[in-house]
Structures are given as C-alpha cells and as structure tokens.
Design a protein around this motif. Structure first.
Motif, PDB file in Angstrom:
ATOM      1  N   TRP A 160       6.051  -0.429  -0.787  1.00 25.87           N
ATOM      2  CA  TRP A 160       5.060   0.506  -1.130  1.00 25.87           C
ATOM      3  C   TRP A 160       5.726   1.965  -0.727  1.00 25.87           C
ATOM      4  O   TRP A 160       5.786   2.881  -1.387  1.00 25.87           O
ATOM      5  CB  TRP A 160       3.725   0.428  -0.644  1.00 25.87           C
ATOM      6  CG  TRP A 160       2.983   1.464  -0.546  1.00 25.87           C
ATOM      7  CD1 TRP A 160       2.632   2.240   0.674  1.00 25.87           C
ATOM      8  CD2 TRP A 160       2.157   2.110  -1.443  1.00 25.87           C
ATOM      9  NE1 TRP A 160       1.723   3.081   0.354  1.00 25.87           N
ATOM     10  CE2 TRP A 160       1.311   3.213  -0.875  1.00 25.87           C
ATOM     11  CE3 TRP A 160       1.756   2.011  -2.801  1.00 25.87           C
ATOM     12  CZ2 TRP A 160       0.451   4.129  -1.510  1.00 25.87           C
ATOM     13  CZ3 TRP A 160       1.098   3.048  -3.734  1.00 25.87           C
ATOM     14  CH2 TRP A 160       0.569   4.100  -3.036  1.00 25.87           C
ATOM     15  N   SER A 161       5.998   1.956   0.538  1.00 23.14           N
ATOM     16  CA  SER A 161       6.461   3.131   1.127  1.00 23.14           C
ATOM     17  C   SER A 161       7.630   3.642   0.598  1.00 23.14           C
ATOM     18  O   SER A 161       7.900   5.011   0.421  1.00 23.14           O
ATOM     19  CB  SER A 161       6.718   3.234   2.702  1.00 23.14           C
ATOM     20  OG  SER A 161       5.479   2.469   3.348  1.00 23.14           O
ATOM     21  N   HIS A 162       8.755   2.880   0.472  1.00 20.55           N
ATOM     22  CA  HIS A 162       9.890   3.320  -0.086  1.00 20.55           C
ATOM     23  C   HIS A 162       9.964   3.476  -1.754  1.00 20.55           C
ATOM     24  O   HIS A 162      10.965   4.166  -2.324  1.00 20.55           O
ATOM     25  CB  HIS A 162      11.081   2.427   0.319  1.00 20.55           C
ATOM     26  CG  HIS A 162      11.392   2.534   1.801  1.00 20.55           C
ATOM     27  ND1 HIS A 162      10.307   1.811   2.665  1.00 20.55           N
ATOM     28  CD2 HIS A 162      12.393   2.923   2.541  1.00 20.55           C
ATOM     29  CE1 HIS A 162      10.841   2.042   4.156  1.00 20.55           C
ATOM     30  NE2 HIS A 162      11.940   2.742   3.869  1.00 20.55           N
ATOM     31  N   THR A 163       9.407   2.802  -2.466  1.00 19.62           N
ATOM     32  CA  THR A 163       9.524   2.659  -3.767  1.00 19.62           C
ATOM     33  C   THR A 163       8.376   3.213  -4.723  1.00 19.62           C
ATOM     34  O   THR A 163       8.673   3.326  -5.993  1.00 19.62           O
ATOM     35  CB  THR A 163      10.196   1.424  -4.571  1.00 19.62           C
ATOM     36  OG1 THR A 163       9.076   0.382  -4.211  1.00 19.62           O
ATOM     37  CG2 THR A 163      11.149   0.861  -3.502  1.00 19.62           C
ATOM     38  N   VAL A 164       7.128   3.282  -4.235  1.00 17.73           N
ATOM     39  CA  VAL A 164       5.871   3.432  -5.203  1.00 17.73           C
ATOM     40  C   VAL A 164       5.200   4.604  -4.805  1.00 17.73           C
ATOM     41  O   VAL A 164       4.983   5.319  -5.464  1.00 17.73           O
ATOM     42  CB  VAL A 164       5.020   2.337  -4.962  1.00 17.73           C
ATOM     43  CG1 VAL A 164       3.852   2.525  -5.850  1.00 17.73           C
ATOM     44  CG2 VAL A 164       5.839   0.780  -5.459  1.00 17.73           C
ATOM     45  N   ARG A 165       4.919   4.664  -3.350  1.00 15.70           N
ATOM     46  CA  ARG A 165       4.094   5.843  -2.874  1.00 15.70           C
ATOM     47  C   ARG A 165       4.567   7.408  -3.192  1.00 15.70           C
ATOM     48  O   ARG A 165       3.913   8.267  -3.685  1.00 15.70           O
ATOM     49  CB  ARG A 165       4.195   5.753  -1.391  1.00 15.70           C
ATOM     50  CG  ARG A 165       3.094   6.908  -0.929  1.00 15.70           C
ATOM     51  CD  ARG A 165       3.072   6.839   0.785  1.00 15.70           C
ATOM     52  NE  ARG A 165       4.166   6.676   1.480  1.00 15.70           N
ATOM     53  CZ  ARG A 165       4.288   6.507   2.848  1.00 15.70           C
ATOM     54  NH1 ARG A 165       3.040   6.267   3.487  1.00 15.70           N
ATOM     55  NH2 ARG A 165       5.450   6.610   3.498  1.00 15.70           N
ATOM     56  N   PRO A 166       5.946   7.403  -3.228  1.00 22.76           N
ATOM     57  CA  PRO A 166       6.496   8.765  -3.723  1.00 22.76           C
ATOM     58  C   PRO A 166       6.209   9.226  -5.056  1.00 22.76           C
ATOM     59  O   PRO A 166       6.145  10.400  -5.532  1.00 22.76           O
ATOM     60  CB  PRO A 166       8.000   8.791  -3.373  1.00 22.76           C
ATOM     61  CG  PRO A 166       8.340   7.789  -2.558  1.00 22.76           C
ATOM     62  CD  PRO A 166       7.292   6.651  -2.722  1.00 22.76           C
ATOM     63  N   TYR A 167       6.124   8.143  -5.930  1.00 26.03           N
ATOM     64  CA  TYR A 167       5.780   8.196  -7.321  1.00 26.03           C
ATOM     65  C   TYR A 167       4.432   8.119  -7.736  1.00 26.03           C
ATOM     66  O   TYR A 167       3.972   8.216  -8.830  1.00 26.03           O
ATOM     67  CB  TYR A 167       6.640   7.790  -8.282  1.00 26.03           C
ATOM     68  CG  TYR A 167       8.189   7.840  -7.742  1.00 26.03           C
ATOM     69  CD1 TYR A 167       8.843   8.812  -7.874  1.00 26.03           C
ATOM     70  CD2 TYR A 167       8.658   6.652  -7.202  1.00 26.03           C
ATOM     71  CE1 TYR A 167      10.230   9.204  -7.216  1.00 26.03           C
ATOM     72  CE2 TYR A 167       9.733   6.712  -6.504  1.00 26.03           C
ATOM     73  CZ  TYR A 167      10.704   7.853  -6.713  1.00 26.03           C
ATOM     74  OH  TYR A 167      11.913   8.118  -6.293  1.00 26.03           O
ATOM     75  N   SER A 216      -4.548  -0.607  -9.500  1.00 31.75           N
ATOM     76  CA  SER A 216      -4.243  -1.384  -8.184  1.00 31.75           C
ATOM     77  C   SER A 216      -2.772  -0.834  -7.527  1.00 31.75           C
ATOM     78  O   SER A 216      -1.932  -1.104  -8.092  1.00 31.75           O
ATOM     79  CB  SER A 216      -4.322  -2.734  -8.361  1.00 31.75           C
ATOM     80  OG  SER A 216      -3.933  -3.323  -7.186  1.00 31.75           O
ATOM     81  N   ALA A 217      -3.084   0.011  -6.503  1.00 31.71           N
ATOM     82  CA  ALA A 217      -1.663   0.043  -5.927  1.00 31.71           C
ATOM     83  C   ALA A 217      -0.748  -1.105  -5.414  1.00 31.71           C
ATOM     84  O   ALA A 217       0.288  -0.887  -5.405  1.00 31.71           O
ATOM     85  CB  ALA A 217      -1.914   1.287  -4.796  1.00 31.71           C
ATOM     86  N   LEU A 218      -1.591  -2.027  -4.944  1.00 30.22           N
ATOM     87  CA  LEU A 218      -0.868  -3.213  -4.514  1.00 30.22           C
ATOM     88  C   LEU A 218      -0.220  -4.078  -5.725  1.00 30.22           C
ATOM     89  O   LEU A 218       0.938  -4.608  -5.601  1.00 30.22           O
ATOM     90  CB  LEU A 218      -2.068  -4.209  -3.877  1.00 30.22           C
ATOM     91  CG  LEU A 218      -1.380  -5.503  -3.452  1.00 30.22           C
ATOM     92  CD1 LEU A 218      -0.498  -5.351  -2.251  1.00 30.22           C
ATOM     93  CD2 LEU A 218      -2.690  -6.219  -2.876  1.00 30.22           C
ATOM     94  N   ALA A 219      -0.995  -4.006  -6.943  1.00 31.37           N
ATOM     95  CA  ALA A 219      -0.239  -4.843  -7.896  1.00 31.37           C
ATOM     96  C   ALA A 219       0.897  -4.021  -8.456  1.00 31.37           C
ATOM     97  O   ALA A 219       1.848  -4.802  -8.802  1.00 31.37           O
ATOM     98  CB  ALA A 219      -1.333  -4.734  -9.154  1.00 31.37           C
ATOM     99  N   GLU A 220       1.025  -2.642  -8.324  1.00 34.58           N
ATOM    100  CA  GLU A 220       1.899  -1.990  -8.876  1.00 34.58           C
ATOM    101  C   GLU A 220       3.275  -2.015  -7.734  1.00 34.58           C
ATOM    102  O   GLU A 220       4.347  -2.101  -8.073  1.00 34.58           O
ATOM    103  CB  GLU A 220       1.735  -0.502  -9.117  1.00 34.58           C
ATOM    104  CG  GLU A 220       3.035   0.315  -9.132  1.00 34.58           C
ATOM    105  CD  GLU A 220       3.789   0.273 -10.581  1.00 34.58           C
ATOM    106  OE1 GLU A 220       4.815   0.646 -10.724  1.00 34.58           O
ATOM    107  OE2 GLU A 220       3.256  -0.794 -11.309  1.00 34.58           O
ATOM    108  N   THR A 221       2.823  -2.537  -6.372  1.00 32.06           N
ATOM    109  CA  THR A 221       3.903  -2.654  -5.520  1.00 32.06           C
ATOM    110  C   THR A 221       4.402  -4.017  -5.741  1.00 32.06           C
ATOM    111  O   THR A 221       5.681  -4.126  -5.575  1.00 32.06           O
ATOM    112  CB  THR A 221       3.252  -2.601  -4.147  1.00 32.06           C
ATOM    113  OG1 THR A 221       2.493  -1.129  -4.134  1.00 32.06           O
ATOM    114  CG2 THR A 221       4.242  -2.715  -2.951  1.00 32.06           C
TER     115      THR A 221
END
Length: 331
Positions: free
Chosen positions: A137-144, A19-24
């Motif tokens: 999400w955009s600043h700390t998760v999406r790049p990785y 889950s991308a949301l949970a990681e965010t």
C-alpha cells in the motif's frame, strides 16, 4: 460451477463501493508477476527490486507469497469485504491483523488443497501478511490513490447507470470473467465446482480494482463481495485513445471527451477519466453540445452526456482511417 443464490431483498440492498485493501491486493499480484497490468503503466524496476528485498527480509512471508498468493485463489483473511465502519486502508487492514492464527492457517490449507508447510505455522502469520500488505500500500498504491479512487468512483456511476437501463442481468453478466446472471436469483460467480451459497440476509458488495480478473471474497455469513476489473479505465489519467486526426479537428480535449462518450457518462466521470478539471470539462462539453456532437439527459441526480449519431459517425470514421489506432476501414 460456483453459484450464489441471491434474493430480491439482498440484491436490492447490495451496493458498489471502493476498497483500498482490495486494490492493494491487486497490486500485490502484479508486483509478484502473477497478474498482468493491461493497458496501464507497470510497476517500475525500482519498486519490484524493493519488493523483492522486502520478501528477502522475511523468509516466512516470502514462503507465503511463493506458495499461497495465487491469481486463482487466496486465503479469505487476506482480502475481507470492507465493513460499513471502514473508512481508510488501515481500517480494512485491522481485520487482517485480528485474524486468529489458527483460522489463517486453516484457510491457507484450503488454498493449498492440503497441508500447510511447517515454516508457515507461526503464531504471527496474520501480522506478517498484514505488514507486507501495508508495505505494498505505502509503496505502490497510496501515492496514486486519490486519482485511482476517482476512476473507480466513475466506474461505479457507470455501472449504476447500466443497472437503471438494462437491469442487474446486464450489469452483472459483463462484470468479470466467468460471471453471469442465470435468472431465478442465481448468480454464477465462477466455473469451479463448488456447492451453491445462499446469501439470504447477507450484504453483497461490488468492488472495482485494477485486477485483471478479480476475485470473490466473504466474511461469512455477514458480507460477500465481488471484486471486478474496472472496465476500460486502465489508461493513465490525462491520456485519451482518440485518433490523432480527430484531435487535430476538434482539439485534444474535446476529441478525448467525445471518444469517451461511447456510453453515457456524467461530468464527474469525465473528470476522473480525462484528468482535466471540472471547469475545463464543462466548457468543452458545452462546445460539443452546441456542435450537436453530444446530447445530454437527466438520470436521477446526474446529468449524462452521450454522443449523437453524428458524433458516433465522426469518431467511427476517424478511428477506421487513423493508422495510429491499429485499425483500417474494410470498405
């Protein structure tokens, strides 16, 4: 203690997912300083400064974070379990945005254990929370996210193998702090004094993240989720914890792979954990096989590699005598 009653049908149909949301949300806790980031690189000063500027631009969200975003409890609408139709982060975030304000405020009151601060009683609170989540999400998760997703998928493969070898009791009891299988269809999810929940006919999900402790989430009565720490996978991709002497003996790639094989792992898992390409991992595994430091066996569709007794002894001796490991031999 909080207990979920889980029937055999629910358990048989449960699944692991990413889950991308949970990681965010996990990263939101870390950014706000309410959770540590053990074993992996913390957010940069620039990210933290930008995050604080983002909060300063919206006093309502800043108040929400200061009062509501807690490591031990959060409103249900912030982190709903992903539905079968969700494919992207924005698919998951849509559920947050669509939460009626009255529902969100009722959940905030529950999280706070009382009344809601008047400044939070705004009709667009779910949208504001969703906007902040999208910023994280955009600043700390999406790049990785691509590499992190591979690591989570490797963890899922490992957990699935645990179930096939030791059953659900083994896999669930070590998943997150305070959670253990009690038998008779009872899963203790935490140590809080909450009434038991019957998950009959519900979908049960297990979601790995970089959260230190994890949490539980639900969209009653349809879906429940256990968000758990991704065990042993907080090292940056490409790094290994192999002793230096072992690296000098075998080479850094083979030493790293051998060190990872304390439990059986597939080639896909090793690619995710090591950061090396499939061809590189396969080539070095063959050398370790030929040297009889690892064995392999088939499990379903996967081929699992694991250390032989000789490989175990080699890693153990080098770890005990290597000063960089922080350990010493007691002999």
């Amino acid at each position: 203690m909080g207990v979920w009653q889980i029937g055999t049908d629910t358990l048989a149909q449960s699944r692991f997912t990413v889950s991308a949301l949970a990681e965010t949300i996990a990263n939101l806790h870390i950014l706000d300083g309410r959770a540590a980031a053990p074993g992996r690189r913390a957010h940069s000063r620039a990210q933290i400064a930008a995050y604080r500027e983002r909060l300063a631009a919206d006093p309502v969200v800043a108040l929400f974070v200061r009062n509501v975003v807690k490591a031990n409890w959060m409103p249900d609408f912030m982190s709903p379990p992903p539905s079968p139709e969700d494919r992207t982060f924005h698919d998951e975030l849509r559920s947050v945005r669509q939460t009626p304000a009255v529902v969100a405020l009722a959940e905030v009151a529950t999280a706070l254990g009382g009344s809601v601060p008047p400044a939070l009683a705004v009709p667009d609170l779910p949208d504001r929370v969703a906007d902040l989540t999208q910023w994280v999400w955009s600043h700390t998760v999406r790049p990785y996210w691509p590499s992190r997703r591979r690591i989570f998928e490797a963890d899922i493969v490992s957990r699935t193998q645990q179930i096939s070898v030791g059953g659900w009791a083994t896999a669930l009891s070590g998943m997150r702090q305070g959670m253990r299988w009690l038998g008779d269809g009872r899963l203790q999810i935490n140590t809080y004094e909450h009434p038991p929940r019957d998950l009959a006919d519900a979908q049960l999900l297990f979601i790995p993240t970089t959260a230190q402790r994890g949490w539980v989430a639900w969209d009653q009565p349809h879906r429940y989720a256990v968000v758990y720490p991704c065990a042993g996978l907080f090292a940056e991709a490409g790094q290994t914890m192999a002793p230096r002497a072992l690296g000098a003996l075998l080479g850094p790639v083979r030493a790293g792979l051998l060190n990872q094989l304390d439990t059986p792992k597939s080639t896909t898992q090793l690619v995710a954990l090591s950061g090396y390409g499939l061809g590189t991992v396969g080539r070095h595994l063959k050398i370790l096989l030929d040297a009889r430091l690892v064995h392999r066996r088939r499990s379903g569709r996967s081929v699992l590699y694991y250390r032989t007794s000789t490989g175990d002894q080699l890693v153990r001796v080098q770890t005990e005598t290597d000063p960089s490991s922080g350990r010493r031999s007691d002999h």
